[in-house]
Design an enzyme around this catalytic site. Structure first.
Site, PDB file in Angstrom:
ATOM      1  N   HIS A   1       0.708  -1.278  -0.121  1.00 32.92           N
ATOM      2  CA  HIS A   1       0.119   0.004   0.142  1.00 32.92           C
ATOM      3  C   HIS A   1       0.745   1.292  -0.194  1.00 32.92           C
ATOM      4  O   HIS A   1       0.546   2.381   0.055  1.00 32.92           O
ATOM      5  CB  HIS A   1      -0.959   0.006   1.125  1.00 32.92           C
ATOM      6  CG  HIS A   1      -0.243   0.210   2.673  1.00 32.92           C
ATOM      7  ND1 HIS A   1       0.320  -0.477   3.203  1.00 32.92           N
ATOM      8  CD2 HIS A   1      -0.239   1.359   3.223  1.00 32.92           C
ATOM      9  CE1 HIS A   1       1.021  -0.105   4.295  1.00 32.92           C
ATOM     10  NE2 HIS A   1       0.633   1.132   4.402  1.00 32.92           N
TER      11      HIS A   1
HETATM   12  C1  UD1 Z   1      -2.320   5.643   5.319  1.00 35.84           C
HETATM   13  C2  UD1 Z   1      -1.091   6.099   6.007  1.00 35.84           C
HETATM   14  C3  UD1 Z   1       0.057   5.227   6.000  1.00 35.84           C
HETATM   15  C4  UD1 Z   1      -0.249   4.055   6.455  1.00 35.84           C
HETATM   16  C5  UD1 Z   1      -1.622   3.560   6.062  1.00 35.84           C
HETATM   17  C6  UD1 Z   1      -1.887   2.382   7.064  1.00 35.84           C
HETATM   18  C7  UD1 Z   1      -0.722   8.726   5.686  1.00 35.84           C
HETATM   19  C8  UD1 Z   1      -0.009   9.749   4.741  1.00 35.84           C
HETATM   20  N1  UD1 Z   1      -0.396   7.365   5.378  1.00 35.84           N
HETATM   21  O1  UD1 Z   1      -2.178   5.439   4.160  1.00 35.84           O
HETATM   22  O2  UD1 Z   1       1.170   5.857   6.596  1.00 35.84           O
HETATM   23  O3  UD1 Z   1       0.602   3.122   6.424  1.00 35.84           O
HETATM   24  O4  UD1 Z   1      -2.708   4.571   6.221  1.00 35.84           O
HETATM   25  O5  UD1 Z   1      -2.998   1.634   6.334  1.00 35.84           O
HETATM   26  O6  UD1 Z   1      -1.380   9.086   6.701  1.00 35.84           O
HETATM   27  N2  UD1 Z   1      -9.580   4.752   1.494  1.00 35.84           N
HETATM   28  C9  UD1 Z   1     -10.805   3.994   1.419  1.00 35.84           C
HETATM   29  N3  UD1 Z   1     -11.149   3.477   2.743  1.00 35.84           N
HETATM   30  C10 UD1 Z   1     -10.751   3.723   4.201  1.00 35.84           C
HETATM   31  C11 UD1 Z   1      -9.437   4.441   3.844  1.00 35.84           C
HETATM   32  C12 UD1 Z   1      -9.008   5.039   2.694  1.00 35.84           C
HETATM   33  O7  UD1 Z   1     -11.285   3.719   0.451  1.00 35.84           O
HETATM   34  O8  UD1 Z   1     -11.299   3.575   5.049  1.00 35.84           O
HETATM   35  C13 UD1 Z   1      -8.816   4.971   0.347  1.00 35.84           C
HETATM   36  C14 UD1 Z   1      -9.213   6.384  -0.064  1.00 35.84           C
HETATM   37  O9  UD1 Z   1      -9.494   6.543  -1.295  1.00 35.84           O
HETATM   38  C15 UD1 Z   1      -7.935   7.166   0.278  1.00 35.84           C
HETATM   39  C16 UD1 Z   1      -6.784   6.068   0.054  1.00 35.84           C
HETATM   40  O10 UD1 Z   1      -7.605   4.929   0.278  1.00 35.84           O
HETATM   41  O11 UD1 Z   1      -8.003   8.355  -0.791  1.00 35.84           O
HETATM   42  C17 UD1 Z   1      -5.818   6.224   0.733  1.00 35.84           C
HETATM   43  O12 UD1 Z   1      -6.091   6.645   1.939  1.00 35.84           O
HETATM   44  P1  UD1 Z   1      -4.989   7.443   3.225  1.00 35.84           P
HETATM   45  O13 UD1 Z   1      -5.721   7.401   4.570  1.00 35.84           O
HETATM   46  O14 UD1 Z   1      -4.915   8.572   2.551  1.00 35.84           O
HETATM   47  O15 UD1 Z   1      -3.676   6.868   3.056  1.00 35.84           O
HETATM   48  P2  UD1 Z   1      -3.373   5.210   3.081  1.00 35.84           P
HETATM   49  O16 UD1 Z   1      -2.626   4.907   1.755  1.00 35.84           O
HETATM   50  O17 UD1 Z   1      -4.363   4.567   3.641  1.00 35.84           O
HETATM   51  N1  UDP Z   2      -3.683  -5.777   9.165  1.00 38.41           N
HETATM   52  C1  UDP Z   2      -4.960  -6.107   9.186  1.00 38.41           C
HETATM   53  N2  UDP Z   2      -5.603  -6.607   8.162  1.00 38.41           N
HETATM   54  C2  UDP Z   2      -5.117  -6.666   7.046  1.00 38.41           C
HETATM   55  C3  UDP Z   2      -3.732  -5.956   6.806  1.00 38.41           C
HETATM   56  C4  UDP Z   2      -2.956  -5.638   7.906  1.00 38.41           C
HETATM   57  O1  UDP Z   2      -5.503  -6.046  10.550  1.00 38.41           O
HETATM   58  O2  UDP Z   2      -5.738  -6.950   5.973  1.00 38.41           O
HETATM   59  C5  UDP Z   2      -2.882  -5.359  10.496  1.00 38.41           C
HETATM   60  C6  UDP Z   2      -1.815  -5.699  10.692  1.00 38.41           C
HETATM   61  O3  UDP Z   2      -1.749  -6.952  11.418  1.00 38.41           O
HETATM   62  C7  UDP Z   2      -0.866  -4.706  11.278  1.00 38.41           C
HETATM   63  C8  UDP Z   2      -1.482  -3.267  10.896  1.00 38.41           C
HETATM   64  O4  UDP Z   2      -2.679  -3.826  10.250  1.00 38.41           O
HETATM   65  O5  UDP Z   2      -1.018  -4.736  12.670  1.00 38.41           O
HETATM   66  C9  UDP Z   2      -0.547  -2.919   9.929  1.00 38.41           C
HETATM   67  O6  UDP Z   2      -1.181  -1.940   9.253  1.00 38.41           O
HETATM   68  P1  UDP Z   2      -0.763  -1.218   7.838  1.00 38.41           P
HETATM   69  O7  UDP Z   2      -0.108  -2.069   6.969  1.00 38.41           O
HETATM   70  O8  UDP Z   2      -2.029  -0.718   7.306  1.00 38.41           O
HETATM   71  O9  UDP Z   2       0.012   0.006   8.213  1.00 38.41           O
HETATM   72  P2  UDP Z   2       1.557   0.389   8.429  1.00 38.41           P
HETATM   73  O10 UDP Z   2       1.871  -0.411   9.710  1.00 38.41           O
HETATM   74  O11 UDP Z   2       2.511   0.278   7.215  1.00 38.41           O
HETATM   75  O12 UDP Z   2       1.636   1.891   8.829  1.00 38.41           O
END
Ligand code: UD1
Ligand code: UDP
Length: 387
Positions: A212
């Site tokens: 991601h």
């Molecule tokens: C965010 C964090 C990243 C973290 C990740 C965990 C920032 C800059 N990034 O990235 O560090 O590793 O969360 O998962 O804060 N979206 C949905 N449904 C949701 C959430 C998001 O559809 O519930 C889609 C939206 O279109 C959004 C895109 O995912 O634009 C990205 O979401 P966003 O929270 O901006 O960043 P992540 O890639 O999730």
């Molecule tokens: N995780 C989850 N379901 C998934 C993928 C990840 O519950 O389908 C959990 C995972 O066990 C870990 C956390 O989400 O605890 C990691 O989150 P993510 O990879 O979204 O974010 P990051 O750690 O890179 O910020």
């Protein structure tokens, strides 16, 4: 004990925040000296990315839900700042501290608001550095640490980073890892997940993949190269891919969703609940990921982890021998996969203080260090674990 409980606003916004905050909130609720308030920024909002975690982890519903949702970095960060400032202004009693965790936009947004309101800011998971400023998370980490009053670290390298950057050693604490607290606390729950049976998978006969990071999924050429590698690996071992919404969108945008759906060895799935995901990870032969937290979980579980990035902010996972930084070159990824799959699984590794008690350490330090703020008395000294 202070005259009245310390009112600490805990901020969550994105999936990893919920998991880390669950054990901390439980520890705070058990401490009479702390009155936790929970604010959800709404950065993640899907049931599978947010609601499911609150339910599974037994977290109370947020006291305040800012409902900000998605947006560009500036729009999302600004939206959270505006809404959080209003929420703080609306509180009848000014909080004694705001506590933020990790490196997401919600972390830095609420941190900035707290610092400018003169409310002590606590940063959990402070000091991690990838030294890659093209990552939005690196900017968020540096900015939050620069304005934090109490900085809680998961590993020694993070302490060293903060001290090198000039942080006051008296404010830096090595406390352990809340993600590991969650992993150990909920072990009985995830151990009984039936997700392997439901998916027709056998332990050690599949790989888990998560992707991601914007640098990996938002650039169509990079994504295509990673999918080449995934396809090649999946000819040798089934690959289970619980797809983050950012990846789903990137696959659809680049027209590669059908390509992935047509790969016979790849099982595309929605984001999984925490218990099912950890069970899947724990029983995997190997894990390929660009997640931060999953590198740590794989280390503690002893599941070979191939990190599809050029760096990590979590060097202890590499020093443990469980995690390898393999980059994004398809040939290198396939080669690293073959190496990892051909070796016996590494021994699970628990770096110092990754023992399930980080939350208790944090609570104890908060009680001591914030007591002065609540009672109007000078701060008492505690031993600084960083020194
Ligand atoms: C965010 C964090 C990243 C973290 C990740 C965990 C920032 C800059 N990034 O990235 O560090 O590793 O969360 O998962 O804060 N979206 C949905 N449904 C949701 C959430 C998001 O559809 O519930 C889609 C939206 O279109 C959004 C895109 O995912 O634009 C990205 O979401 P966003 O929270 O901006 O960043 P992540 O890639 O999730
Ligand atoms: N995780 C989850 N379901 C998934 C993928 C990840 O519950 O389908 C959990 C995972 O066990 C870990 C956390 O989400 O605890 C990691 O989150 P993510 O990879 O979204 O974010 P990051 O750690 O890179 O910020």
């Amino acid at each position: 004990m202070p005259d009245r409980p310390l009112r600490i606003v805990h901020v969550v916004g994105a999936r990893p925040n919920f998991i880390k905050m669950a054990p901390l909130l439980a520890a705070c609720r058990a401490a009479p000296a702390i009155e936790p308030l929970l604010v959800h920024t709404g950065q993640h909002y899907d049931e599978a990315m947010s609601g499911a975690f609150f339910r599974d982890l037994g977290m109370p519903p947020p006291d305040v839900d800012l409902g900000v949702g998605p947006g560009s970095h500036a729009r999302q960060t600004a939206g959270i700042m505006t809404a959080f400032e209003e929420a703080l202004d609306g509180l009848r009693r000014r909080p004694d501290a705001v506590l933020v965790v990790g490196d997401v936009n919600s972390t830095v947004a609420c941190g900035l608001v707290a610092a400018k309101a003169g409310i002590p800011l606590v940063h959990v998971e402070a000091g991690l550095r990838s030294r890659d400023r093209s990552m939005p998370e690196e900017i968020n980490r540096i900015a939050t640490d620069a304005i934090g009053d109490l900085l809680f670290c998961t590993e020694r390298a993070a302490v060293d980073n903060l001290l090198r950057e000039g942080a006051d050693p008296d404010r830096v604490f090595l406390v352990g890892n809340l993600l590991v607290d969650a992993l150990l606390r909920y072990r009985p729950r995830w151990a009984e997940s039936r997700t392997l049976e439901t998916r027709g998978l056998a332990a050690r006969r599949y790989a888990v993949l998560t992707l991601h990071r914007p640098a990996n999924v938002d650039d169509p050429d990079m994504l295509a190269g990673l999918l080449d590698a995934v396809e090649r690996v999946s000819r040798e071992l089934t690959v289970v891919l619980p797809a983050h919404p950012r990846l789903r969108e990137a696959l659809a945008r680049s027209g590669t969703d059908e390509r992935v759906a047509a790969m016979p060895g790849v099982r595309l799935a929605p984001p999984l609940g925490y218990f099912d995901f950890v069970k899947l990870l724990a029983e995997a032969r190997v894990c390929l990921t660009d997640s931060g937290g999953i590198q740590e979980e794989a280390t503690v579980l002893g599941v070979p982890c191939l990190t599809l990035r050029d760096n990590t902010e979590r060097p202890v996972t590499v020093e443990s021998g469980v995690n390898a930084i393999v980059g994004r070159d398809p040939d290198r990824i396939v080669e690293a996969y073959r190496e990892a799959a051909s070796r016996p699984a590494p021994r699970p590794c628990s770096p110092p203080l990754w023992d399930g008690h980080a939350a208790e350490r944090i609570v104890s330090i908060l009680e001591t260090r914030l007591a002065g703020a609540s009672a109007g008395a000078p701060e008492r000294e505690v031993a600084c674990l960083a020194s």
